[in-house]
Design a protein around this motif. Structure first.
Motif, PDB file in Angstrom:
ATOM      1  N   ALA A 188     -47.000 -51.514  43.862  1.00  0.00           N
ATOM      2  CA  ALA A 188     -46.777 -52.350  42.747  1.00  0.00           C
ATOM      3  C   ALA A 188     -46.331 -51.364  41.611  1.00  0.00           C
ATOM      4  CB  ALA A 188     -47.904 -53.171  42.245  1.00  0.00           C
ATOM      5  N   ILE A 189     -47.102 -50.053  41.424  1.00  0.00           N
ATOM      6  CA  ILE A 189     -46.763 -49.264  40.241  1.00  0.00           C
ATOM      7  C   ILE A 189     -45.203 -48.678  40.677  1.00  0.00           C
ATOM      8  CG2 ILE A 189     -47.021 -46.849  39.604  1.00  0.00           C
ATOM      9  CD1 ILE A 189     -50.126 -47.292  40.485  1.00  0.00           C
ATOM     10  N   GLY A 190     -44.904 -48.391  42.016  1.00  0.00           N
ATOM     11  CA  GLY A 190     -43.560 -48.005  42.388  1.00  0.00           C
ATOM     12  C   GLY A 190     -42.586 -49.087  41.846  1.00  0.00           C
ATOM     13  N   CYS A 191     -42.867 -50.357  42.298  1.00  0.00           N
ATOM     14  CA  CYS A 191     -41.865 -51.496  41.960  1.00  0.00           C
ATOM     15  C   CYS A 191     -41.832 -51.667  40.427  1.00  0.00           C
ATOM     16  CB  CYS A 191     -42.295 -52.697  42.452  1.00  0.00           C
ATOM     17  SG  CYS A 191     -42.197 -52.717  44.219  1.00  0.00           S
ATOM     18  N   GLY A 192     -42.872 -51.428  39.741  1.00  0.00           N
ATOM     19  CA  GLY A 192     -42.701 -51.619  38.075  1.00  0.00           C
ATOM     20  C   GLY A 192     -41.997 -50.391  37.738  1.00  0.00           C
ATOM     21  N   ALA A 193     -41.959 -49.101  38.274  1.00  0.00           N
ATOM     22  CA  ALA A 193     -41.129 -48.049  37.665  1.00  0.00           C
ATOM     23  C   ALA A 193     -39.495 -48.373  38.123  1.00  0.00           C
ATOM     24  CB  ALA A 193     -41.786 -46.998  38.458  1.00  0.00           C
ATOM     25  N   VAL A 194     -39.443 -48.814  39.217  1.00  0.00           N
ATOM     26  CA  VAL A 194     -38.346 -49.234  39.405  1.00  0.00           C
ATOM     27  C   VAL A 194     -37.377 -50.060  38.357  1.00  0.00           C
ATOM     28  CG1 VAL A 194     -36.626 -50.551  41.132  1.00  0.00           C
ATOM     29  CG2 VAL A 194     -38.152 -48.674  42.075  1.00  0.00           C
TER      30      VAL A 194
END
Length: 318
Positions: free
Chosen positions: A187-193
């Motif tokens: 989820a952190i990665g998706c938010g960063a994207v």
């Protein structure tokens, strides 16, 4: 009486819905916060527009005796210290962890910490796609209740189900807790994207490849594949990677935008990313998505560099 240890948003939300089943004691770490909630009948700091039913009593200090079951609703990185401090009072309960992640100090998940610290207790975990506000407002929610002891799991399922909270049970505690832990990292990665403006197609790709890593890691630790495909894995991943109600997702957005994030909010995925990567390295598992997200969290890479790292990997079969 049901005892809930932890008066944050999720602990309070569980208290509100479980009050439909009988008396609930909600334990708060901060004595002033407990007194304020008991007097004002609201958790003004975490769920300000949700009144506390009369069946809820808010306390602090020593844990009460006589609880028929106990829920541990606190951040993962504080669970070990709480269990150590209160193990004498908790030792013979069925203890239901309501947190998601891996302990940085030990590499254990919630049920592992319970088993290590309170060996006479029966560990269980309540996890899955849920936001505290939805539960508190009585919106329909389905969760996974995992307990290796099948009879205890069935009893807990019956006790913790309410008209709006439906529980599915499993004996695969490893799979249930890893699904809840690993999805926060993705989820952190998706938010960063999304924060970096890379688009929804990139988010879908990251979710999918991240889900493959979740399976790989969980399988190596003995989890069942069907558990990761259920509420505690895929279901929680979808919710947390697509909603701004998720702190992990919002934290990732801040990383993607190059902005600071509210340091008072718990972001379980940040610590879990480091714990998971250390465990994956020890198991010689290839987890490039987790590696990139960990580098973002620790400040070793910026989003553009992390994307380049992932896109430049050798081509392979899916």
């Amino acid at each position: 009486m049901t005892l809930i240890c932890g008066a944050g948003a999720f602990g309070t939300a569980l208290a509100v819905t479980l009050a439909q089943n009988g008396p609930v004691t909600l334990w708060a770490r901060d004595a002033d916060h407990a007194a304020e909630m008991q007097a004002r009948r609201v958790n003004a700091r975490r769920l300000p527009d949700v009144p506390l039913p009369e069946a809820i009593t808010v306390i602090s200090g020593s844990l009460p005796k006589g609880a028929r079951l106990c829920l541990l609703a606190m951040p993962m990185q504080t669970l070990g210290g709480f269990l150590t401090a209160h193990h004498a009072a908790l030792g013979h309960h069925a203890l239901v962890a309501c947190c998601k992640g891996m302990d940085l100090a030990t590499g254990l998940g919630p049920t592992g910490l319970i088993a290590q610290t309170c060996p006479d207790a029966i560990p269980a975990i309540l996890t899955g796609p849920s936001f505290a506000r939805d539960i508190a407002l009585g919106l329909p929610t389905a969760l996974t209740l995992a307990c290796a002891d099948a009879a205890t799991g069935a009893a807990l399922q019956s006790s913790l189900t309410t008209p709006t909270l439906r529980l599915y049970r499993t004996t695969d505690t490893t799979g249930a807790e890893l699904g809840g832990a690993l999805k926060n990292v993705i989820a952190i990665g998706c938010g960063a994207v999304m924060g970096a403006g890379l688009g929804e197609s990139a988010r879908a790709a990251l979710m999918t490849r991240g889900f493959a890593e979740m399976h790989r890691f969980a399988h190596a630790l003995g989890a069942r594949p069907d558990t990761l495909a259920g509420l505690s894995g895929f279901g929680d991943l979808v919710l947390t990677c697509t909603s701004e109600q998720s702190r992990n997702y919002r934290y990732g957005q801040s990383l993607g935008r190059g902005k600071d994030f509210d340091a008072t909010l718990t972001v379980e995925g940040a610590a879990t990313a480091r714990a998971v990567l250390g465990r994956a390295d020890a198991l010689a598992l290839d987890m490039p998505v987790t590696q990139a997200i960990t580098a973002l969290v620790t400040g070793e890479l910026r989003v553009a560099q992390a994307v380049d790292m992932l896109l430049s990997r050798p081509l392979k079969e899916e």
